[in-house]
Design a protein around this motif. Sequence first.
Motif, PDB file in Angstrom:
ATOM      1  N   ASP A 143       0.865  -1.182   0.000  1.00  0.00           N
ATOM      2  CA  ASP A 143       0.000   0.000   0.000  1.00  0.00           C
ATOM      3  C   ASP A 143       0.903   1.233   0.000  1.00  0.00           C
ATOM      4  OD1 ASP A 143      -2.075   1.773   0.207  1.00  0.00           O
ATOM      5  OD2 ASP A 143      -2.333   1.526   2.369  1.00  0.00           O
ATOM      6  N   PRO A 144       1.559   1.488  -1.131  1.00  0.00           N
ATOM      7  CA  PRO A 144       2.561   2.559  -1.131  1.00  0.00           C
ATOM      8  C   PRO A 144       1.940   3.945  -1.001  1.00  0.00           C
ATOM      9  CG  PRO A 144       2.408   1.502  -3.305  1.00  0.00           C
ATOM     10  CD  PRO A 144       1.464   0.793  -2.417  1.00  0.00           C
ATOM     11  N   GLY A 146       3.248   8.179   0.755  1.00  0.00           N
ATOM     12  CA  GLY A 146       4.343   8.884   1.410  1.00  0.00           C
ATOM     13  C   GLY A 146       4.062  10.352   1.632  1.00  0.00           C
ATOM     14  N   ARG A 172       9.117  10.359   4.013  1.00  0.00           N
ATOM     15  CA  ARG A 172       8.745   9.076   4.612  1.00  0.00           C
ATOM     16  C   ARG A 172       7.889   8.345   3.590  1.00  0.00           C
ATOM     17  NH1 ARG A 172       7.064   6.453   9.670  1.00  0.00           N
ATOM     18  NH2 ARG A 172       5.209   5.242   9.168  1.00  0.00           N
ATOM     19  N   ASP A 173       8.344   7.151   3.199  1.00  0.00           N
ATOM     20  CA  ASP A 173       7.658   6.404   2.149  1.00  0.00           C
ATOM     21  C   ASP A 173       7.273   5.015   2.642  1.00  0.00           C
ATOM     22  OD1 ASP A 173       8.215   8.107  -0.473  1.00  0.00           O
ATOM     23  OD2 ASP A 173      10.045   8.096   0.717  1.00  0.00           O
ATOM     24  N   ASP A 174       6.001   4.705   2.551  1.00  0.00           N
ATOM     25  CA  ASP A 174       5.560   3.319   2.719  1.00  0.00           C
ATOM     26  C   ASP A 174       5.646   2.682   1.343  1.00  0.00           C
ATOM     27  OD1 ASP A 174       5.035   3.875   5.331  1.00  0.00           O
ATOM     28  OD2 ASP A 174       2.887   4.187   5.044  1.00  0.00           O
ATOM     29  N   GLU A 190      12.334  -3.683   3.982  1.00  0.00           N
ATOM     30  CA  GLU A 190      11.700  -2.616   4.775  1.00  0.00           C
ATOM     31  C   GLU A 190      10.346  -2.232   4.175  1.00  0.00           C
ATOM     32  OE1 GLU A 190      13.033  -1.206   7.442  1.00  0.00           O
ATOM     33  OE2 GLU A 190      15.134  -1.839   7.374  1.00  0.00           O
ATOM     34  N   LEU A 191       9.371  -2.024   5.046  1.00  0.00           N
ATOM     35  CA  LEU A 191       8.053  -1.557   4.603  1.00  0.00           C
ATOM     36  C   LEU A 191       7.997  -0.028   4.528  1.00  0.00           C
ATOM     37  CD1 LEU A 191       5.422  -3.770   6.438  1.00  0.00           C
ATOM     38  CD2 LEU A 191       5.606  -3.406   3.974  1.00  0.00           C
ATOM     39  N   THR A 192       8.736   0.613   5.414  1.00  0.00           N
ATOM     40  CA  THR A 192       8.742   2.077   5.464  1.00  0.00           C
ATOM     41  C   THR A 192      10.173   2.577   5.381  1.00  0.00           C
ATOM     42  OG1 THR A 192       6.751   2.099   6.829  1.00  0.00           O
ATOM     43  CG2 THR A 192       8.108   4.082   6.844  1.00  0.00           C
TER      44      THR A 192
END
Lengths: 361, 104
Positions: A143-144, A146, A172-174, A190-192
């Motif tokens: 679920d990107p 940011g 900050r990026d998901d 990494e997810l985030t």
Amino acid sequence: MGLAWALLFAVVPLGYGFTPVNMESGVEWVDADDISLLQVSWGEDFETGTWESSVSLAFGHYGMDYQPVPFDFQGEETRRSERNLSLQFNTRNQVNNHTWIIAGAGVYDGYTNYRSVWLDEYYRQQYSELFGFPGAENYVEADPKGINGTAGVRWSYLSGSGFAELNVSRLRDDVSPGYEIDFDGLRRGELTLATAAISLSTENVLSKRVRSFFEVRASKTTARSTRYGAEFALNVAMGENWVSRWNVGGATEDPQFDAYYGGVALEYQANDNLSWFVDARYYEDTGEIENALLFTSAAPGLISNRFGIGLRWIGDSWSSRLYVAPLDTNYEPTRESTDFFQNLYLDRDWTVFQFAVGRSL
Amino acid sequence: MSTERKIEFPAGRIVLFAGPYMTPKMKHNLDTNLRLNVGLLLAAVLLFAGCAHVPVYEQELVSKVGMTRSDSMVEGDRINLLSQIEPGSSVSGGAVAAGCTACR
């Protein structure tokens, strides 16, 4: 939804005394046989007192024909489409004759590039149904999205002809995570990701005909080394109607990523309103870090070339720009560890199309 | 894990002054990262020091559309989508994770 955001951010500033100055809208389309990228954007500039602000909204669409390699027995062909929506607000305030303070913030929802979409489809097909396999629970649906923020200062150290600008950004990026699998099970990246970036640039009027721009920058993203980059550009007015623009740049990141690029554009002003231009650009990188356990999706080295032609029309109130270019990308062959991504890192012939229209308000 | 490129940016100053005393292997380690950083710093210094003041009334040619740097899609040259294709040209380096699971 996008239209509602656009109206909201176009109307709300007016209520606080901001005077609209410019409005601009554009379409970018980059297309290859199996991948199509589209971005539609809209932006507006406002002023009030010593404040200059802008708000922009962009809608992106990525479409691709996903094609696994023949020896990917779990893979299947499919059509994948994704959307992206982003909103950005920037402002600056002139605090005295020589100094401006800068601030900006933005938010987006959706994939930021086609490569993440391709890889997400690959990982979905490979790892979303590993029932009972160690680490199967590590697979998550991406679920990107940011957010970003920027603060900076601009300083005119030579009145009207020499400027320096310093910007500091946090992002900050998901993200859509990567995965690796071995006998110990499935592992997830990494997810985030958090990114801190800093840039220092100078812009100078070197003579009546020459303007230069120079920027150095560094950014640090979670689980990666610091990336350093620089770009130098020179704009030269060769005559009353001829302009040439040159730029070279590069980036480097340990342990083994280096990129270099350069370009030149030649523009001729045919009359008071109309100009035409041609440009060429070369880009080369060494490929990304490759130290995975068994397989890695790291990109191999890349060379790309672009030759374009365009028109620019500047009127009293309306202005527009049209640009078309063929672009070819040539990757180095994949290795054993990256063979599953042969169809992602495929040599492609792209067509680049851009059309923008602006209006002074 | 590659071990060839261990020289970090702050070490550049040491290596610059220690050049004559360096072994061939040490010189080999003066990698592209370091050379790029040193070159950029020198260029930055030259640019700061070398610019002359050009009065605003003499800036007609350098103020035309096409001569100025602009974030505008009409007046500038920027094509947002191309940073996806040329990952080394993006400003922040990008926060791309899906490309590499075990980069470190």
